[in-house]
Design a protein around this motif. Sequence first.
Motif, PDB file in Angstrom:
ATOM      1  N   THR A 229      37.725  32.082  29.194  1.00 16.73           N
ATOM      2  CA  THR A 229      37.787  32.762  31.111  1.00 16.73           C
ATOM      3  C   THR A 229      39.381  33.260  31.304  1.00 16.73           C
ATOM      4  OG1 THR A 229      35.578  32.008  31.186  1.00 16.73           O
ATOM      5  CG2 THR A 229      37.002  33.152  32.988  1.00 16.73           C
ATOM      6  N   ASN A 231      41.505  34.835  34.020  1.00 18.95           N
ATOM      7  CA  ASN A 231      42.398  36.008  35.892  1.00 18.95           C
ATOM      8  C   ASN A 231      43.309  37.011  35.184  1.00 18.95           C
ATOM      9  OD1 ASN A 231      42.511  36.502  38.134  1.00 18.95           O
ATOM     10  ND2 ASN A 231      42.934  34.797  39.278  1.00 18.95           N
ATOM     11  N   ASN A 253      44.666  46.782  33.506  1.00 18.21           N
ATOM     12  CA  ASN A 253      43.983  46.033  32.167  1.00 18.21           C
ATOM     13  C   ASN A 253      44.348  47.283  30.555  1.00 18.21           C
ATOM     14  OD1 ASN A 253      41.956  46.104  34.192  1.00 18.21           O
ATOM     15  ND2 ASN A 253      40.390  47.542  34.019  1.00 18.21           N
ATOM     16  N   ASN A 298      33.069  33.517  23.722  1.00 17.13           N
ATOM     17  CA  ASN A 298      33.609  35.406  24.435  1.00 17.13           C
ATOM     18  C   ASN A 298      34.782  35.021  25.004  1.00 17.13           C
ATOM     19  OD1 ASN A 298      31.641  37.119  23.087  1.00 17.13           O
ATOM     20  ND2 ASN A 298      29.984  36.014  24.879  1.00 17.13           N
ATOM     21  N   LYS A 300      36.220  36.046  28.439  1.00 18.14           N
ATOM     22  CA  LYS A 300      35.075  36.815  30.374  1.00 18.14           C
ATOM     23  C   LYS A 300      36.912  36.938  30.858  1.00 18.14           C
ATOM     24  CE  LYS A 300      32.398  34.972  33.677  1.00 18.14           C
ATOM     25  NZ  LYS A 300      31.743  34.035  33.888  1.00 18.14           N
ATOM     26  N   VAL A 301      37.008  38.032  31.086  1.00 17.65           N
ATOM     27  CA  VAL A 301      38.853  38.710  32.329  1.00 17.65           C
ATOM     28  C   VAL A 301      37.595  38.627  33.436  1.00 17.65           C
ATOM     29  CG1 VAL A 301      39.734  39.743  32.856  1.00 17.65           C
ATOM     30  CG2 VAL A 301      39.314  39.495  30.293  1.00 17.65           C
ATOM     31  N   THR A 302      37.683  37.991  34.475  1.00 17.54           N
ATOM     32  CA  THR A 302      37.424  37.562  36.067  1.00 17.54           C
ATOM     33  C   THR A 302      38.684  38.130  36.896  1.00 17.54           C
ATOM     34  OG1 THR A 302      38.486  34.949  36.235  1.00 17.54           O
ATOM     35  CG2 THR A 302      36.610  35.921  35.282  1.00 17.54           C
ATOM     36  N   ASN A 303      38.634  38.250  38.376  1.00 20.17           N
ATOM     37  CA  ASN A 303      39.812  38.299  39.045  1.00 20.17           C
ATOM     38  C   ASN A 303      39.848  37.817  40.370  1.00 20.17           C
ATOM     39  OD1 ASN A 303      37.631  39.057  40.394  1.00 20.17           O
ATOM     40  ND2 ASN A 303      38.924  41.607  41.097  1.00 20.17           N
ATOM     41  N   ASP A 306      36.735  36.031  41.311  1.00 19.16           N
ATOM     42  CA  ASP A 306      35.195  35.612  40.532  1.00 19.16           C
ATOM     43  C   ASP A 306      34.875  37.287  39.888  1.00 19.16           C
ATOM     44  OD1 ASP A 306      35.499  33.429  39.753  1.00 19.16           O
ATOM     45  OD2 ASP A 306      34.665  32.201  40.859  1.00 19.16           O
ATOM     46  N   THR A 307      35.453  37.678  40.689  1.00 16.67           N
ATOM     47  CA  THR A 307      34.180  39.032  39.948  1.00 16.67           C
ATOM     48  C   THR A 307      34.971  39.404  38.297  1.00 16.67           C
ATOM     49  OG1 THR A 307      34.331  40.127  42.389  1.00 16.67           O
ATOM     50  CG2 THR A 307      33.576  41.376  40.234  1.00 16.67           C
ATOM     51  N   GLU A 308      33.475  39.256  36.766  1.00 14.56           N
ATOM     52  CA  GLU A 308      33.641  39.821  35.823  1.00 14.56           C
ATOM     53  C   GLU A 308      34.772  41.494  36.171  1.00 14.56           C
ATOM     54  OE1 GLU A 308      31.164  38.565  32.925  1.00 14.56           O
ATOM     55  OE2 GLU A 308      32.341  39.329  31.863  1.00 14.56           O
ATOM     56  N   VAL A 310      35.048  44.723  32.909  1.00 22.98           N
ATOM     57  CA  VAL A 310      35.037  44.993  31.597  1.00 22.98           C
ATOM     58  C   VAL A 310      35.954  45.281  31.072  1.00 22.98           C
ATOM     59  CG1 VAL A 310      33.244  46.309  30.405  1.00 22.98           C
ATOM     60  CG2 VAL A 310      32.450  44.944  32.603  1.00 22.98           C
TER      61      VAL A 310
END
Lengths: 319, 319
Positions: A229, A231, A253, A298, A300-303, A306-308, A310
Amino acid sequence: MNEFGLISKYFAPLAQNFEGALGLKDDAAIISPKSGYDLVITKDAIVENVHFLKSDSAFDIAIKLMGVNLSDIAAMGATPLAYLIALTLPDNTADAWFAEFANGIKSMIDEFGGALIGGDTTSHNGPLTLSLTAIGQVPSGKALKRSGAMVGDIIFVSGTIGDSYLGLQILQGTLQSESQHLTERYRRPNPCIRLGAKLHGIATACIDISDGLVADLGHICSNSNVGATINIDSIPVSDDAKAIIAAHPDMINNMITGGDDYELLFTCPAPYEKAVSTLAKKLGLPLTKIGVVTSGNNVKVTNNNDTEIVINNGGYQHF
Amino acid sequence: MNEFGLISKYFAPLAQNFEGALGLKDDAAIISPKSGYDLVITKDAIVENVHFLKSDSAFDIAIKLMGVNLSDIAAMGATPLAYLIALTLPDNTADAWFAEFANGIKSMIDEFGGALIGGDTTSHNGPLTLSLTAIGQVPSGKALKRSGAMVGDIIFVSGTIGDSYLGLQILQGTLQSESQHLTERYRRPNPCIRLGAKLHGIATACIDISDGLVADLGHICSNSNVGATINIDSIPVSDDAKAIIAAHPDMINNMITGGDDYELLFTCPAPYEKAVSTLAKKLGLPLTKIGVVTSGNNVKVTNNNDTEIVINNGGYQHF
């Protein structure tokens, strides 16, 4: 000038410090390996209008050819030893092109070490195609691999991400900016040789970012059988890139999937966080914590909320 | 299929016997050199319509790519250890092409040893361009070089000369013949790996014939600072080539300058003549005495009447 004249004038001087190169005059070069060391060896090709622009100078093409391969040597934690180059050039390439190209190779050898020990020059009626074989040495059994990341490890990245992606957009005219820093980062990769050689005993897995940060982290994950994961708000970006993100907030992105950064992405056990920060100060190079290794498989990319996020593009692939 | 799929399906199986290839999944391969051995390393590129014909099969292109590089390894007296391949292919190359190409590489690995340990695949809109890096091992300090020939040494050549030159003329339609042997010799070089490895302690200098017998003998002479005289009537030729020479007596001149023979040309002290003939019997491979090393620095070609033959074409060069 004929093939043998070109070799002796422009390339043989780059071989003179390596006895086994035999002055580039024999069928093959001889490497007498140093006891207690492994060799690491990599080979990447670059092609006009795919990896560099037709308008790029021979000097910059040489820097890119050396840079992308040295970046692989850096990712294994090795020190450069020797190079072989295969050039396939348009017919009637001018002597001046070879002189400038050899100067570019020399500038990288002066900075990172190693010697030219062989290669081949051929002509055709197609786009300029170059490949380089780079050989490095590393203490036996100590080469860094993609496969050692453990759940709970911290993920670090060197330098700044996305500059090269933005530089290419500027050069292609799809992004307006006067930034020389960004275009320079696309044209002249700066391999992290000094960093790689200091990561023994710290990094559990390491890769250089060529396909894009997300895709290359994916390679660590699949080879290590772990997940990750990161950030997106912690991704280190340059001041010039920040100015562009201010106007185009979604650009980040693309920057983490765009590739050609040639920074190192590595994992290390949490207790080594301080050792990494000491190393960053010593090298004068930002090493930024961007995430953690997780179970699963996987990325996982969050901010910061803590929102994922895509991410659509998983990195550059041929075919 | 994408780039990673192609690698894992067609190329990773060729890497499975070499631990340091890391399944072709890492930034670079690791070679742990065997104590008491040097490595020899060479890199040659081949290009469509220059080194092979557009109509050649992917299998034959693989044989040629491996063959020309293994021939350099043979000329150093080394045993094959590992290979890296850079492929630059037209966009939309079919999966079947890769399958057939990998089969060709596999057949050469099965015959001569070594493993695939790395490489790169890129696409472009130009002619098919391939380069291979071949690595061999040889007992420390024992690599054969071009530079050891001494005045009075005998000059030997393996196999037969000129078949490949004639094969190319047939394929290009400038020579009429039904000989499959000759076209096969052009398409599928057969590197003298077994011979090279047996020449330690016999040969004083060695080279593989790629540029043409006369030019490659010239390379031995310039690197050894000697001259040479060869007898054109003693050049070994195949039965199919003899039939062509009967109709075109001057063809032999082209055959000794045409190149692509991938036989070994070597010098040895006169007292070793019998050892060479014993070796020829043991290997079931003709080793023919064609001349002697002289003082001076020219290659002189004579015939059975001791008349000097003037050779115009000094061998193939790019540019």
